[in-house]
Design a protein around this motif. Sequence first.
Motif, PDB file in Angstrom:
ATOM      1  N   SER A 172       5.908 -39.807 -43.159  1.00  0.00           N
ATOM      2  CA  SER A 172       6.456 -40.992 -42.509  1.00  0.00           C
ATOM      3  C   SER A 172       5.343 -41.791 -41.837  1.00  0.00           C
ATOM      4  CB  SER A 172       7.511 -40.577 -41.487  1.00  0.00           C
ATOM      5  OG  SER A 172       7.995 -41.690 -40.808  1.00  0.00           O
ATOM      6  N   LYS A 173       4.448 -41.095 -41.165  1.00  0.00           N
ATOM      7  CA  LYS A 173       3.334 -41.769 -40.489  1.00  0.00           C
ATOM      8  C   LYS A 173       2.402 -42.424 -41.511  1.00  0.00           C
ATOM      9  CE  LYS A 173       0.053 -41.044 -36.773  1.00  0.00           C
ATOM     10  NZ  LYS A 173      -0.506 -40.108 -35.813  1.00  0.00           N
ATOM     11  N   ARG A 174       2.172 -41.760 -42.644  1.00  0.00           N
ATOM     12  CA  ARG A 174       1.320 -42.325 -43.688  1.00  0.00           C
ATOM     13  C   ARG A 174       1.942 -43.612 -44.240  1.00  0.00           C
ATOM     14  NH1 ARG A 174       1.059 -43.149 -48.723  1.00  0.00           N
ATOM     15  NH2 ARG A 174       3.028 -42.136 -49.199  1.00  0.00           N
ATOM     16  N   LYS A 175       3.252 -43.597 -44.499  1.00  0.00           N
ATOM     17  CA  LYS A 175       3.945 -44.779 -45.015  1.00  0.00           C
ATOM     18  C   LYS A 175       3.898 -45.927 -44.008  1.00  0.00           C
ATOM     19  CE  LYS A 175       7.183 -42.505 -48.145  1.00  0.00           C
ATOM     20  NZ  LYS A 175       8.604 -42.176 -48.386  1.00  0.00           N
ATOM     21  N   MET A 176       4.046 -45.595 -42.728  1.00  0.00           N
ATOM     22  CA  MET A 176       4.005 -46.614 -41.697  1.00  0.00           C
ATOM     23  C   MET A 176       2.612 -47.242 -41.623  1.00  0.00           C
ATOM     24  SD  MET A 176       5.286 -46.377 -37.754  1.00  0.00           S
ATOM     25  CE  MET A 176       6.863 -45.742 -38.249  1.00  0.00           C
ATOM     26  N   GLU A 200       1.333 -32.547 -31.540  1.00  0.00           N
ATOM     27  CA  GLU A 200       2.787 -32.505 -31.422  1.00  0.00           C
ATOM     28  C   GLU A 200       3.424 -31.865 -32.654  1.00  0.00           C
ATOM     29  OE1 GLU A 200       1.061 -35.360 -31.012  1.00  0.00           O
ATOM     30  OE2 GLU A 200       1.298 -35.837 -28.902  1.00  0.00           O
ATOM     31  N   LEU A 201       2.833 -32.097 -33.815  1.00  0.00           N
ATOM     32  CA  LEU A 201       3.378 -31.525 -35.045  1.00  0.00           C
ATOM     33  C   LEU A 201       3.215 -30.006 -35.069  1.00  0.00           C
ATOM     34  CD1 LEU A 201       2.195 -34.134 -37.689  1.00  0.00           C
ATOM     35  CD2 LEU A 201       4.410 -33.957 -36.552  1.00  0.00           C
ATOM     36  N   VAL A 202       2.138 -29.522 -34.494  1.00  0.00           N
ATOM     37  CA  VAL A 202       1.928 -28.064 -34.411  1.00  0.00           C
ATOM     38  C   VAL A 202       3.015 -27.441 -33.545  1.00  0.00           C
ATOM     39  CG1 VAL A 202       0.360 -26.266 -33.584  1.00  0.00           C
ATOM     40  CG2 VAL A 202      -0.544 -28.222 -34.843  1.00  0.00           C
ATOM     41  N   GLU A 203       3.391 -28.147 -32.485  1.00  0.00           N
ATOM     42  CA  GLU A 203       4.418 -27.631 -31.579  1.00  0.00           C
ATOM     43  C   GLU A 203       5.790 -27.538 -32.247  1.00  0.00           C
ATOM     44  OE1 GLU A 203       4.505 -29.420 -27.710  1.00  0.00           O
ATOM     45  OE2 GLU A 203       2.325 -29.511 -27.623  1.00  0.00           O
ATOM     46  N   LEU A 204       6.009 -28.289 -33.312  1.00  0.00           N
ATOM     47  CA  LEU A 204       7.283 -28.189 -34.033  1.00  0.00           C
ATOM     48  C   LEU A 204       7.489 -26.799 -34.621  1.00  0.00           C
ATOM     49  CD1 LEU A 204       7.540 -31.502 -36.090  1.00  0.00           C
ATOM     50  CD2 LEU A 204       8.997 -30.792 -34.193  1.00  0.00           C
ATOM     51  N   GLN A 205       6.413 -26.157 -34.992  1.00  0.00           N
ATOM     52  CA  GLN A 205       6.450 -24.831 -35.602  1.00  0.00           C
ATOM     53  C   GLN A 205       7.370 -24.814 -36.824  1.00  0.00           C
ATOM     54  OE1 GLN A 205       7.373 -21.933 -32.596  1.00  0.00           O
ATOM     55  NE2 GLN A 205       5.538 -22.377 -31.425  1.00  0.00           N
ATOM     56  N   ASP A 206       7.332 -25.911 -37.573  1.00  0.00           N
ATOM     57  CA  ASP A 206       8.132 -26.019 -38.789  1.00  0.00           C
ATOM     58  C   ASP A 206       7.329 -26.866 -39.779  1.00  0.00           C
ATOM     59  OD1 ASP A 206       9.935 -26.940 -40.819  1.00  0.00           O
ATOM     60  OD2 ASP A 206      11.620 -26.498 -39.478  1.00  0.00           O
ATOM     61  N   SER A 246       6.993 -30.964 -40.132  1.00  0.00           N
ATOM     62  CA  SER A 246       5.651 -31.508 -39.947  1.00  0.00           C
ATOM     63  C   SER A 246       5.233 -32.348 -41.144  1.00  0.00           C
ATOM     64  CB  SER A 246       4.642 -30.381 -39.722  1.00  0.00           C
ATOM     65  OG  SER A 246       4.917 -29.695 -38.533  1.00  0.00           O
ATOM     66  N   SER A 247       5.532 -31.860 -42.356  1.00  0.00           N
ATOM     67  CA  SER A 247       5.161 -32.619 -43.551  1.00  0.00           C
ATOM     68  C   SER A 247       5.960 -33.916 -43.646  1.00  0.00           C
ATOM     69  CB  SER A 247       5.330 -31.774 -44.812  1.00  0.00           C
ATOM     70  OG  SER A 247       6.692 -31.497 -45.052  1.00  0.00           O
ATOM     71  N   LEU A 248       7.237 -33.893 -43.249  1.00  0.00           N
ATOM     72  CA  LEU A 248       8.034 -35.127 -43.228  1.00  0.00           C
ATOM     73  C   LEU A 248       7.458 -36.140 -42.249  1.00  0.00           C
ATOM     74  CD1 LEU A 248      11.737 -33.839 -43.319  1.00  0.00           C
ATOM     75  CD2 LEU A 248      10.484 -34.980 -45.148  1.00  0.00           C
ATOM     76  N   ALA A 249       7.051 -35.658 -41.077  1.00  0.00           N
ATOM     77  CA  ALA A 249       6.482 -36.546 -40.059  1.00  0.00           C
ATOM     78  C   ALA A 249       5.152 -37.129 -40.537  1.00  0.00           C
ATOM     79  CB  ALA A 249       6.291 -35.788 -38.753  1.00  0.00           C
ATOM     80  N   ARG A 250       4.320 -36.314 -41.171  1.00  0.00           N
ATOM     81  CA  ARG A 250       3.039 -36.808 -41.688  1.00  0.00           C
ATOM     82  C   ARG A 250       3.261 -37.877 -42.765  1.00  0.00           C
ATOM     83  NH1 ARG A 250       1.911 -31.303 -41.581  1.00  0.00           N
ATOM     84  NH2 ARG A 250       0.566 -30.751 -39.837  1.00  0.00           N
TER      85      ARG A 250
END
Length: 114
Positions: free
Chosen positions: A19-23, A3-9, A13-17
């Motif tokens: 956030s997921k790491r913190k969670m 899904e992060l690849v589909e963002l094409q940004d 993608s780094s913000l999402a990664r």
Amino acid sequence: EDELVELQDEYLSSLARESKRKMKVAWEGSGGGGYGLKELAKLMANHAASSFVEKIHLKQTCLTYDSFHKYTSIVSSRAMVLHGTKYLTPLADMLNYAPQQQSSKKKRMMIHVK
């Protein structure tokens, strides 16, 4: 990750990664001797809080990281951030609601009985 690849940004993608790491750290615990949310959820599920509360019986599927991630995401999507703090604001959420129009196909399928 797909899904992060589909963002094409890469920035998003780094913000999402991150956030997921913190969670994941919050769920598992920091390793510094403190409890993670996983352990706290298990303790709460196995402990009667008071004489008025029955022991909580949760399915083991409720105590998984995937379940935690899913429901945290749902709650976060309903929250508003004001001055860096998340607030649940049901009234504002309701004001943001727009009823969906029926498609013309659905309208034609309706049968009216007199």
